[in-house]
Design a protein around this motif. Structure first.
Motif, PDB file in Angstrom:
ATOM      1  N   GLN A 299       0.716  -1.182   0.260  1.00 52.57           N
ATOM      2  CA  GLN A 299       0.116  -0.173  -0.027  1.00 52.57           C
ATOM      3  C   GLN A 299       0.782   0.841   0.694  1.00 52.57           C
ATOM      4  O   GLN A 299       0.960   2.088  -0.408  1.00 52.57           O
ATOM      5  N   ALA A 300       1.875   1.208   0.889  1.00 49.38           N
ATOM      6  CA  ALA A 300       2.829   2.409   1.240  1.00 49.38           C
ATOM      7  C   ALA A 300       3.110   2.360  -0.399  1.00 49.38           C
ATOM      8  O   ALA A 300       3.704   3.972  -0.646  1.00 49.38           O
ATOM      9  N   GLN A 301       4.027   1.018  -1.000  1.00 46.20           N
ATOM     10  CA  GLN A 301       4.566   1.131  -2.742  1.00 46.20           C
ATOM     11  C   GLN A 301       3.897   2.233  -3.344  1.00 46.20           C
ATOM     12  O   GLN A 301       4.443   2.617  -4.260  1.00 46.20           O
ATOM     13  N   TYR A 302       2.228   1.340  -3.316  1.00 44.11           N
ATOM     14  CA  TYR A 302       1.105   2.767  -4.190  1.00 44.11           C
ATOM     15  C   TYR A 302       1.218   3.506  -4.241  1.00 44.11           C
ATOM     16  O   TYR A 302       0.877   4.230  -4.747  1.00 44.11           O
ATOM     17  N   GLN A 303       1.016   4.299  -3.061  1.00 46.06           N
ATOM     18  CA  GLN A 303       1.315   5.261  -2.504  1.00 46.06           C
ATOM     19  C   GLN A 303       2.265   6.516  -3.410  1.00 46.06           C
ATOM     20  O   GLN A 303       1.719   7.482  -3.562  1.00 46.06           O
ATOM     21  N   GLN A 304       3.559   5.532  -2.554  1.00 43.73           N
ATOM     22  CA  GLN A 304       4.625   6.725  -3.265  1.00 43.73           C
ATOM     23  C   GLN A 304       4.224   6.757  -5.023  1.00 43.73           C
ATOM     24  O   GLN A 304       4.859   8.121  -6.143  1.00 43.73           O
ATOM     25  N   THR A 305       3.900   5.233  -5.351  1.00 43.57           N
ATOM     26  CA  THR A 305       3.769   5.915  -6.960  1.00 43.57           C
ATOM     27  C   THR A 305       2.711   6.984  -7.495  1.00 43.57           C
ATOM     28  O   THR A 305       2.336   7.651  -8.480  1.00 43.57           O
ATOM     29  N   LEU A 306       1.444   7.265  -6.654  1.00 43.15           N
ATOM     30  CA  LEU A 306       0.749   8.137  -7.206  1.00 43.15           C
ATOM     31  C   LEU A 306       1.297   9.770  -7.048  1.00 43.15           C
ATOM     32  O   LEU A 306       0.937  10.491  -7.478  1.00 43.15           O
ATOM     33  N   THR A 307       2.385   9.415  -5.805  1.00 39.89           N
ATOM     34  CA  THR A 307       2.695  10.992  -5.190  1.00 39.89           C
ATOM     35  C   THR A 307       3.843  11.296  -5.887  1.00 39.89           C
ATOM     36  O   THR A 307       4.635  12.493  -6.656  1.00 39.89           O
ATOM     37  N   GLY A 308       4.493   9.836  -6.636  1.00 35.28           N
ATOM     38  CA  GLY A 308       5.903  10.946  -7.546  1.00 35.28           C
ATOM     39  C   GLY A 308       7.416  10.782  -6.941  1.00 35.28           C
ATOM     40  O   GLY A 308       6.762  10.165  -5.866  1.00 35.28           O
ATOM     41  N   GLU A 309       8.309  11.397  -6.924  1.00 35.33           N
ATOM     42  CA  GLU A 309       9.655  11.051  -6.054  1.00 35.33           C
ATOM     43  C   GLU A 309       9.401  11.965  -5.096  1.00 35.33           C
ATOM     44  O   GLU A 309       8.849  13.109  -5.480  1.00 35.33           O
ATOM     45  N   THR A 310      10.710  11.680  -3.925  1.00 36.78           N
ATOM     46  CA  THR A 310      10.762  12.640  -3.052  1.00 36.78           C
ATOM     47  C   THR A 310      11.778  13.325  -2.497  1.00 36.78           C
ATOM     48  O   THR A 310      12.529  13.141  -4.268  1.00 36.78           O
ATOM     49  N   ALA A 311      12.363  14.178  -2.633  1.00 35.90           N
ATOM     50  CA  ALA A 311      13.536  14.964  -2.746  1.00 35.90           C
ATOM     51  C   ALA A 311      15.114  14.012  -1.933  1.00 35.90           C
ATOM     52  O   ALA A 311      15.797  14.450  -2.757  1.00 35.90           O
ATOM     53  N   GLN A 312      15.010  13.036  -1.990  1.00 40.82           N
ATOM     54  CA  GLN A 312      15.777  12.181  -1.289  1.00 40.82           C
ATOM     55  C   GLN A 312      16.117  11.262  -2.477  1.00 40.82           C
ATOM     56  O   GLN A 312      16.600  11.098  -2.839  1.00 40.82           O
ATOM     57  N   GLN A 313      15.104  11.001  -3.495  1.00 37.88           N
ATOM     58  CA  GLN A 313      15.219  10.066  -4.312  1.00 37.88           C
ATOM     59  C   GLN A 313      16.209  10.960  -5.525  1.00 37.88           C
ATOM     60  O   GLN A 313      16.374  10.240  -6.299  1.00 37.88           O
ATOM     61  N   ARG A 314      15.549  12.135  -5.423  1.00 35.37           N
ATOM     62  CA  ARG A 314      15.778  13.019  -6.674  1.00 35.37           C
ATOM     63  C   ARG A 314      17.159  13.231  -6.378  1.00 35.37           C
ATOM     64  O   ARG A 314      18.570  13.083  -7.292  1.00 35.37           O
ATOM     65  N   ARG A 315      17.659  13.213  -5.003  1.00 35.62           N
ATOM     66  CA  ARG A 315      19.204  13.471  -4.452  1.00 35.62           C
ATOM     67  C   ARG A 315      19.885  12.127  -5.295  1.00 35.62           C
ATOM     68  O   ARG A 315      21.015  12.108  -6.137  1.00 35.62           O
ATOM     69  N   GLN A 316      19.138  11.147  -5.235  1.00 37.94           N
ATOM     70  CA  GLN A 316      19.943   9.749  -5.874  1.00 37.94           C
ATOM     71  C   GLN A 316      19.913   9.715  -6.909  1.00 37.94           C
ATOM     72  O   GLN A 316      21.009   8.885  -8.026  1.00 37.94           O
ATOM     73  N   ASP A 317      19.089  10.401  -8.049  1.00 42.98           N
ATOM     74  CA  ASP A 317      18.994  10.499  -9.397  1.00 42.98           C
ATOM     75  C   ASP A 317      20.410  11.011  -9.891  1.00 42.98           C
ATOM     76  O   ASP A 317      20.777  11.207 -10.857  1.00 42.98           O
ATOM     77  N   ALA A 318      20.628  12.706  -9.255  1.00 38.45           N
ATOM     78  CA  ALA A 318      21.846  13.476  -9.283  1.00 38.45           C
ATOM     79  C   ALA A 318      23.324  11.751  -8.637  1.00 38.45           C
ATOM     80  O   ALA A 318      23.649  12.766  -9.774  1.00 38.45           O
ATOM     81  N   LEU A 319      23.339  11.320  -8.064  1.00 40.76           N
ATOM     82  CA  LEU A 319      25.047  10.184  -7.956  1.00 40.76           C
ATOM     83  C   LEU A 319      24.388   9.692  -9.200  1.00 40.76           C
ATOM     84  O   LEU A 319      25.752   9.634  -9.879  1.00 40.76           O
TER      85      LEU A 319
END
Length: 667
Positions: free
Chosen positions: A133-153
């Motif tokens: 359920q939490a993963q599904y909610q994340q799919t709906l809301t999009g990436e967090t700030a921490q995930q964006r930093r991971q993308d830049a890395l």
């Protein structure tokens, strides 16, 4: 002949079980002991006696009627169908709520197992659902700030890979230059070794020319050596022949010496007896023996000289052989050295060729490495572009497909939770149907294995133990915690000897008697014959399942049942006691009493029944056949009036108190 001996069977019926064999053996032993005791009493009472023996001829008429062949065995009654009820999962048994023989209703509690594992599985299923359920909610809301930093890395790592690929390309170019210098050096060394080996070949050719003075070549030397060996072999064969002749002469001398010693002893005896004729006879014999011994000695002396000559000749021939073999060995060694030199030269040429090929392969490899390094640089550059594109995709709004996948994960977690909740409920086992508790396998505190509930039918396998049946004969491979049975439809599983089982077929009629109801007989039929054997103490049996045609409320599972099956029947046929027949099939014979004489008549036999055998041809209904004879030994005492008889069977069957019954008498 007494009534007891006439009623005992000539042979054991084919279906007689080993338990019955034991009872017959005990009876035989008791009867034998009684007869021995009577014989001892008669001997002590009568005193000295005279014994006479008479042969009693036993006969039987040829009858017409029915010949039956039956087989029998002992088994156990059991329910035709049963339900093996078990927990769906394994665990420690906490309580048992029923007992054997108890009637239960559908849904009634049978037992409980420990809920710890089921409770843990339930907690894990709840956690998995929350995660989905939490993963599904994340799919709906999009990436967090921490995930964006991971993308830049990820983009920074891809750019570092480009730098590393460029450094590796420079190292590859340096390695290519080193490979070229190494290949050139290796080729020069190989060519120098070729020149050295060619010089050694010239030296070895000159040595062979110097050593080939006595013989032209190794072939000529080999021919001389072969001739020497043939002469040595011939001389050794002559020596062996002379040795055999010496052995034969020594044996002849020993024989003549023994004859001389014997004749000298006979001569001395004749001289002691002053028997002139015998003295003259053995005097001539001794002289002849002495001449033979002297001749043997002369022969041995001649052979000894011949053997000495043989040994000298062999020694000379072996010496010449050794000289010729040495010359052959020298030439062969030279030729071997030349061949080795030629092989080294060939190897040098191969090494030059291999070095050139290796050089070409190295060039090809280096070219490929250079291309691979350039491709790695290009691939790393593409990875940078891919990371940038991936980040842009992940940071975009969720697609309908991602939303649907999230919903699917949540649904699967919900199903797993429902199964865990069901397993939690099933830690309490309840009766699926109403029935009678036939067996309870387990006590509180023991471990039970989970296999679920299964139905079984004893008639489908007939694989229980000999003379008994159990839940192991079920088609289900697992043993349930509680076995529920019904009393509608009873069966018997009995173990038959392998020779009897071969005669039984599905559908054959049978008669069943129960030890608990000795006055009643129950009709039955063969339901199935086991395809695999059961072996116990080297006794092989096959289990046969019988279905009772009519049920009775008095019959209960576990009762001991005796089964008899008719395996063969011949109606309206001529038959004689089986004891009267010798042989089998077309090779059988029967002794017939005709005009007071016993005549052996060839017959063709048919079905061999329990006590009589059908005769297909060779006899008439008016014939009288002779059974195996009985010798009667009568003893009459000189001081008393009592008489005693001892019967000894002399027929082909039976044989005393052993196999085949007491005395082996025919009925």
């Amino acid at each position: 002949m007494n009534a007891t001996s006439t009623r005992l069977p000539m042979r054991l019926p084919s279906g007689l079980t080993r338990s019955r064999i034991g009872r017959v053996s005990i009876l035989n032993a008791l009867l034998g002991a009684a007869i021995v005791a009577l014989a001892v009493v008669a001997y002590l009472t009568v005193g000295q006696s005279t014994t006479s023996t008479a042969a009693t001829t036993r006969t039987a008429a040829v009858d017409r009627g029915v010949v039956l062949s039956t087989v029998s065995a002992t088994g156990t009654l059991q329910a035709a169908k049963q339900l093996s009820v078990n927990f769906t999962s394994s665990g420690e048994l906490l309580s048992v709520n029923v007992k054997t023989g108890q009637h239960v209703k559908a849904g009634q509690l049978l037992g409980r197992i420990d809920q710890t594992s089921a409770h843990q599985a339930l907690l894990q299923a709840q956690a998995s659902l929350a995660s989905a359920q939490a993963q599904y909610q994340q799919t709906l809301t999009g990436e967090t700030a921490q995930q964006r930093r991971q993308d830049a890395l990820s983009v920074s790592q891809a750019r570092q890979s480009v730098t590393n690929a460029k450094v590796s390309l420079v190292a590859t170019k340096k390695s290519i230059a080193l490979d070229k210098r190494t290949s050139a050096t290796s080729l020069g060394q190989t060519r120098q070794q070729l020149k050295v080996d060619q010089g050694q070949l010239q030296v070895d050719v000159a040595k062979l020319k110097a050593d080939s003075v006595t013989y032209a070549d190794a072939g000529a030397a080999a021919a001389v050596v072969a001739a020497d060996k043939a002469q040595v072999t011939a001389a050794q064969a002559t020596q062996q022949t002379d040795q055999q002749s010496q052995f034969d002469a020594q044996a002849q001398q020993t024989k003549d010496n023994q004859q001389l010693t014997s004749d000298q002893a006979s001569l001395k005896t004749a001289q002691t007896n002053n028997d002139a004729a015998t003295i003259a006879q053995y005097t001539n014999a001794v002289n002849a023996d002495q001449s033979a011994v002297n001749s043997d000695q002369a022969t041995l002396s001649s052979l000894q000289k011949k053997l000495s000559n043989d040994s000298y000749a062999i020694s000379q021939l072996q010496s010449q052989l050794s000289t010729d073999q040495s010359a052959q060995s020298t030439i062969t060694s030279d030729q071997t050295a030349i061949k080795n030199d030629e092989q080294k030269i060939a190897q040098d040429n191969n090494s030059i060729t291999n070095t050139k090929n290796s050089q070409a392969a190295s060039v090809l490899k280096d070219t490929q490495s250079l291309q691979s390094g350039r491709q790695q640089v290009a691939s790393a550059q593409l990875s940078v572009k891919s990371a940038l594109a991936s980040n842009a995709l992940k940071q975009a709004p969720a697609t309908p497909a991602a939303i649907a996948a999230g919903k699917g994960s949540v649904l699967q977690a919900q199903i797993a939770l429902a199964n865990a909740q069901k397993a939690m409920v099933q830690t309490s086992l309840r009766a699926p149907i109403a029935g009678v508790v036939a067996a309870v396998d387990g006590t509180a505190g023991t471990q039970v294995s989970g296999s679920g509930t299964s139905s079984s039918s004893t008639g489908s396998s007939a694989s229980g133990a000999s003379g008994a049946s159990s839940s192991s004969s079920s088609s289900s491979s697992s043993s349930g915690f509680v076995t529920l049975t019904g009393l509608k439809g009873m069966q018997v599983v009995a173990g038959f000897a392998e020779t009897d089982a071969a005669k039984i077929r599905a559908g054959q009629a049978a008669t069943v008697t129960v030890d608990a109801l000795p006055q009643q007989q129950f009709a039955a039929h063969v339901l199935a014959v086991a395809g695999t054997a059961t072996s116990s103490s080297s006794v092989v049996t096959y289990n046969v399942t019988f279905a009772l045609d009519n049920n009775s409320s008095q019959l209960k599972p576990g009762m001991t049942a005796n089964v008899s099956v008719v395996t063969g029947e011949a109606d309206n046929v001529l038959h004689v006691p089986t004891a009267a027949v010798s042989g089998s099939g077309n090779s059988a014979t029967v002794t017939v009493l005709r005009n007071g004489n016993q005549v052996s008549v060839p017959v063709v036999v048919g079905l061999q029944g329990d006590s009589s055998t059908a005769i297909l041809s060779g006899l008439k209904a008016t014939d009288t056949v002779v059974l195996p004879t009985v010798s009667i030994s009568s003893s009459t005492g000189s001081s008393g009036t009592g008489t005693g008889t001892t019967r000894t069977p002399t027929g082909a069957r039976g044989g005393g108190f052993g196999g085949g019954g007491f005395g082996g008498f025919a009925p």
